[in-house]
Design a protein around this motif. Structure first.
Motif, PDB file in Angstrom:
ATOM      1  N   UNK A 277       0.853  -1.191   0.000  1.00  0.00           N
ATOM      2  CA  UNK A 277       0.000   0.000   0.000  1.00  0.00           C
ATOM      3  C   UNK A 277       0.887   1.239   0.000  1.00  0.00           C
ATOM      4  N   UNK A 278       0.281   2.376  -0.254  1.00  0.00           N
ATOM      5  CA  UNK A 278       1.013   3.628  -0.048  1.00  0.00           C
ATOM      6  C   UNK A 278       1.257   3.798   1.436  1.00  0.00           C
ATOM      7  N   UNK A 279       2.174   4.704   1.753  1.00  0.00           N
ATOM      8  CA  UNK A 279       2.621   4.888   3.135  1.00  0.00           C
ATOM      9  C   UNK A 279       1.752   5.843   3.944  1.00  0.00           C
ATOM     10  N   UNK A 280       0.853   6.573   3.284  1.00  0.00           N
ATOM     11  CA  UNK A 280       0.136   7.633   4.003  1.00  0.00           C
ATOM     12  C   UNK A 280      -0.960   7.087   4.914  1.00  0.00           C
ATOM     13  N   UNK A 281      -1.803   6.212   4.368  1.00  0.00           N
ATOM     14  CA  UNK A 281      -2.870   5.619   5.178  1.00  0.00           C
ATOM     15  C   UNK A 281      -2.445   4.250   5.679  1.00  0.00           C
ATOM     16  N   UNK A 282      -3.421   3.428   6.022  1.00  0.00           N
ATOM     17  CA  UNK A 282      -3.088   2.051   6.414  1.00  0.00           C
ATOM     18  C   UNK A 282      -3.510   1.067   5.326  1.00  0.00           C
ATOM     19  N   UNK A 283      -3.829   1.577   4.134  1.00  0.00           N
ATOM     20  CA  UNK A 283      -4.133   0.690   3.016  1.00  0.00           C
ATOM     21  C   UNK A 283      -5.299  -0.233   3.309  1.00  0.00           C
ATOM     22  N   UNK A 284      -6.370   0.311   3.858  1.00  0.00           N
ATOM     23  CA  UNK A 284      -7.538  -0.515   4.192  1.00  0.00           C
ATOM     24  C   UNK A 284      -8.383  -0.752   2.948  1.00  0.00           C
ATOM     25  N   UNK A 285      -8.741   0.330   2.258  1.00  0.00           N
ATOM     26  CA  UNK A 285      -9.511   0.206   1.021  1.00  0.00           C
ATOM     27  C   UNK A 285      -8.601  -0.221  -0.122  1.00  0.00           C
ATOM     28  N   UNK A 286      -7.383   0.233  -0.099  1.00  0.00           N
ATOM     29  CA  UNK A 286      -6.435  -0.002  -1.191  1.00  0.00           C
ATOM     30  C   UNK A 286      -5.152  -0.599  -0.646  1.00  0.00           C
ATOM     31  N   UNK A 287      -5.068  -1.907  -0.489  1.00  0.00           N
ATOM     32  CA  UNK A 287      -6.014  -2.873  -0.990  1.00  0.00           C
ATOM     33  C   UNK A 287      -6.228  -3.941   0.074  1.00  0.00           C
ATOM     34  N   UNK A 288      -6.172  -3.512   1.359  1.00  0.00           N
ATOM     35  CA  UNK A 288      -6.390  -4.471   2.441  1.00  0.00           C
ATOM     36  C   UNK A 288      -7.685  -5.238   2.276  1.00  0.00           C
ATOM     37  N   UNK A 289      -8.719  -4.542   1.842  1.00  0.00           N
ATOM     38  CA  UNK A 289     -10.024  -5.187   1.656  1.00  0.00           C
ATOM     39  C   UNK A 289      -9.932  -6.277   0.592  1.00  0.00           C
ATOM     40  N   UNK A 290      -9.235  -5.986  -0.499  1.00  0.00           N
ATOM     41  CA  UNK A 290      -9.078  -6.971  -1.573  1.00  0.00           C
ATOM     42  C   UNK A 290      -8.313  -8.198  -1.095  1.00  0.00           C
ATOM     43  N   UNK A 291      -7.246  -7.966  -0.350  1.00  0.00           N
ATOM     44  CA  UNK A 291      -6.463  -9.063   0.227  1.00  0.00           C
ATOM     45  C   UNK A 291      -7.368  -9.933   1.088  1.00  0.00           C
ATOM     46  N   UNK A 292      -8.100  -9.271   1.977  1.00  0.00           N
ATOM     47  CA  UNK A 292      -8.919  -9.993   2.950  1.00  0.00           C
ATOM     48  C   UNK A 292     -10.023 -10.792   2.273  1.00  0.00           C
ATOM     49  N   UNK A 293     -10.697 -10.165   1.326  1.00  0.00           N
ATOM     50  CA  UNK A 293     -11.880 -10.842   0.783  1.00  0.00           C
ATOM     51  C   UNK A 293     -11.506 -11.957  -0.202  1.00  0.00           C
ATOM     52  N   UNK A 294     -10.385 -11.851  -0.887  1.00  0.00           N
ATOM     53  CA  UNK A 294      -9.988 -12.952  -1.773  1.00  0.00           C
ATOM     54  C   UNK A 294      -9.493 -14.143  -0.945  1.00  0.00           C
ATOM     55  N   UNK A 295      -8.750 -13.854   0.125  1.00  0.00           N
ATOM     56  CA  UNK A 295      -8.317 -14.944   1.013  1.00  0.00           C
ATOM     57  C   UNK A 295      -9.543 -15.628   1.633  1.00  0.00           C
TER      58      UNK A 295
END
Lengths: 469, 469
Positions: free
Chosen positions: B288-306
């Protein structure tokens, strides 16, 4: 002396008022010609771009206005010039002392279990950390009371964190309970040995903005850096702490206490034709926190009170004066207001009505007075003329006024008015970097301006001079 | 060779397909037992907390995941461990090189007519300013094309600023046109002599967050610092410039180019019972980029595909494998995806269907394929099973896939699927500090997870192996 005289009058009038229990008035408070003028002013104000132009100019050309800064000086010059350009009869400055404070740097990181930036801000008046920052384990409390109840020395070497979440409501009633932890949190944490203090922002926002605001130290208790973290960062800390492992945080706050500074209340007056020494006071504050551009807090209030008086002057000369007071250094502790009311302490009876706009730029939804019984007939007439703006009349006669009217209320029986604004979203922006012009809705600002114009003109022209209880 | 063979098959099947113009299928793609299992998996997934738990864990315990950082390494370890804990049959890492870059400091101020902080961020790959920063007058352009059309040397010593505003839409169609100015703005500005480049954030937010993202330099053109300012700050600059006086700005950007780094694609596979070498690819990116915690981009994608693959494995063993690929270094230029598809370049035919989740965490509202005609009967059956999730079927058969599937499409006739997500608010958060867990709606994430589970299981079990056009 005046105060005694006034009390006598009020006492002698009261039995008469008691006889008139229905809504008949003792005298006709407004002539039809006056009411026609009120309607004209109202319609003009609700379509005028003036208040928008003023808030745009102040927040764009000056921007943030922390008391004592170059920008604050520019704001004073801006306000004086605008009053003059708008044709106010008298324009003047009155000095106000205040404790000058600067924010130079603020940063923070969660260090364990991984390094992550914290979005935080120093609370006003915070001392600095060492130049290289400080770090410690976070101890979380849900409320201010839970911190107070913590055992002595239990926070030695730790960073105290209060996770209290403010609730959202139209009248901002969640603010007061949340602010307790801002005012004195650092003091209570230091008493137990904490090396720094953090709190969840006093904010309803779910965005990553930290909320600053005044804080205070107590003599004899060591001063520790005091900060607020954005709501998403408070959530993150709470989640990490819930995992059960120590959470370490690093803070670096660099600020400066510059001692006593001077700023100025900027005052513009439309002079009354019949009782020029009596006046309606329209208040707002010219200063702002340094993070945003002070659009909602309180550029909007500055703009709409100036514009309201100008709209009146464009149509008529009021019988009493209308005095617009742009208070200095409100954010650091109501310093301009304290100076103003002290300066006029033996002439406060001249104020027939006072209202402050310091709650953002959303619409006015209700009108409420806090006056003696003899003033109520005029109040009811004002409420009637506010109704076309969608404003309801709250008949409790218990208005509390804006913050800069607190010193006034403490000194005398003040005739206070509330033009209650919708504040549901106000604490999403208030005291954050996100308080910028785009948060002001031009149409809502117009309604607001029209409400103040109607109120001020009618308060200035009421047959019975209004007074406090 | 395989490709040629595949093409022959496709050609020979086509006339047959043409005969079946209505929705009858050549073969029964799914047995009733299989459809019953699909329904069970769907109902289980839409009520399971698993994807939420995964995105919460990743974004809380690791947080930001810029490729090459300690956090990136932690994310790789996190993903490997989670795959193992979830019981995937095979879990492995594959290396990916990428150009490593770090952001150390970024600040900016408007200097005239008053000093005001600018909320800005360096674009990825930006060079530093001098240590003490730089300052210059701002020259504003409305569009990238207007900058390109500016006369040679017209920006000498100046700071170029493109004020193009991205539009909001459900499918994020405003992003592409706005990103042009991010990719190459600094190059075009430098060609005309500019000393730095600023652009309005590629963002639909009206909050004060600057939007980072990839940018590129061109050989032979001097590299100048390249930044994006938050939308309210872009508004402020535009208003100041409109006043007609020179507007000077100061920038201080400190970054570092660390040369070539290594990260890892993390891969988990549920092995198929009948055709284990064939697989459905579910993609997302771990960095993810360093500014946020990468929840929407792309933590959600990681989580839901797993989670989607795990839900399938909990109910059945699919006939073909389901491979979840968490790509590395997507944000810096699809580096993990390029490495992956290059590594498997002679086995790409094994991929019977590929979909990537990289568009936040809002609901899936439509399903679309991009496959050969023989695959369409199975596609229609999948669409039927997605309908109970409120997902419509787009019959254009022109799915474009997520960014990490671009290399795949460039290399072969890829069987690509889109599970189109609502993206109306996505660009309020994307690539900003405000991309944090609280922006993920747990219920929407569940619907999304269920959609991927249905799709993956049916693509793995279709009687006819699907293939691209």
């Amino acid at each position: 002396m005046k105060r005694v005289f006034r009390t006598l009058i009020k006492t002698s009038i009261l039995p008469l008022v008691a006889l008139c229990t229905s809504y008949t008035t003792l005298a006709q408070e407004f002539s039809q010609a006056e009411l026609d003028t009120v309607a004209k002013v109202r319609e003009h104000a609700r379509h005028s771009e003036l208040s928008w132009q003023l808030v745009e100019s102040l927040t764009t050309e000056v921007g943030p206005r922390l008391p004592g800064t170059e920008n604050d000086k520019m704001a004073v010059a801006w306000a004086k010039k605008k009053f003059q350009q708008l044709g106010f009869d008298k324009v003047w400055l009155e000095p106000s002392k205040f404790p000058e404070w600067r924010r130079y740097h603020e940063s923070g990181f969660i260090l364990t279990p991984s390094k992550q930036p914290l979005h935080l801000t120093a609370l006003g008046n915070s001392v600095s950390t060492p130049k290289a920052g400080l770090s410690g384990e976070v101890v979380m409390f849900e409320t201010f009371d839970e911190l107070i109840a913590a055992p002595a020395d239990s926070l030695k070497g730790k960073i105290a964190f209060i996770n209290y979440r403010m609730n959202r409501d139209i009248d901002g009633n969640g603010y007061g309970p949340a602010v307790k932890a801002r005012n004195k949190g650092a003091v209570e944490a230091a008493k137990k040995g904490a090396i720094a203090y953090m709190m969840r922002s006093v904010s309803t926002s779910h965005h990553r903005f930290a909320h600053t605001g005044g804080s205070h130290y107590t003599k004899g208790v060591s001063k520790i850096p005091t900060t607020a973290v954005a709501n998403p960062d408070a959530d993150q800390l709470a989640r990490l702490i819930a995992l059960g492992k120590p959470v370490k945080v690093e803070l670096n706050i660099q600020t400066e206490d510059l001692g006593e500074g001077t700023s100025y209340n900027v005052i513009g007056e439309i002079t009354g034709s019949k009782y020029p020494e009596q006046y309606v006071l329209l208040g707002s504050h010219l200063d702002s926190w340094d993070l945003g551009t002070g659009a909602l807090d309180d550029g909007a209030g500055v703009a709409l009170t100036m514009a309201a008086a100008k709209h009146i002057a464009d149509h008529t000369r009021p019988e009493r004066s209308i005095r617009v007071v742009l208070f200095a250094a409100e954010e650091l502790g109501l310093w301009g207001a304290k100076a103003y009311f002290k300066h006029y302490q033996d002439r406060l009876d001249n104020i027939v009505a006072a209202a402050e706009s310091d709650f953002g730029a959303d619409v006015v939804y209700a009108f409420e007075s806090n006056v003696n019984a003899a003033s109520l007939p005029a109040v009811r007439e004002i409420a009637k003329q506010l109704k076309p703006l969608g404003i309801k009349y709250i008949r409790k006669n218990a208005a509390r006024g804006g913050p800069d009217l607190i010193p006034f209320k403490q000194m005398t029986s003040a005739p206070i008015f509330d033009l209650h604004q919708v504040g549901t979203d106000y604490f999403d922006y208030h005291h954050t970097a996100d308080d910028t012009l785009d948060k002001v809705d031009p149409d809502k600002l117009k309604q607001n301006t029209a409400a103040y114009a109607v109120f001020a003109l009618m308060a200035a022209n009421a047959e019975t001079a209004m007074a406090g209880k």
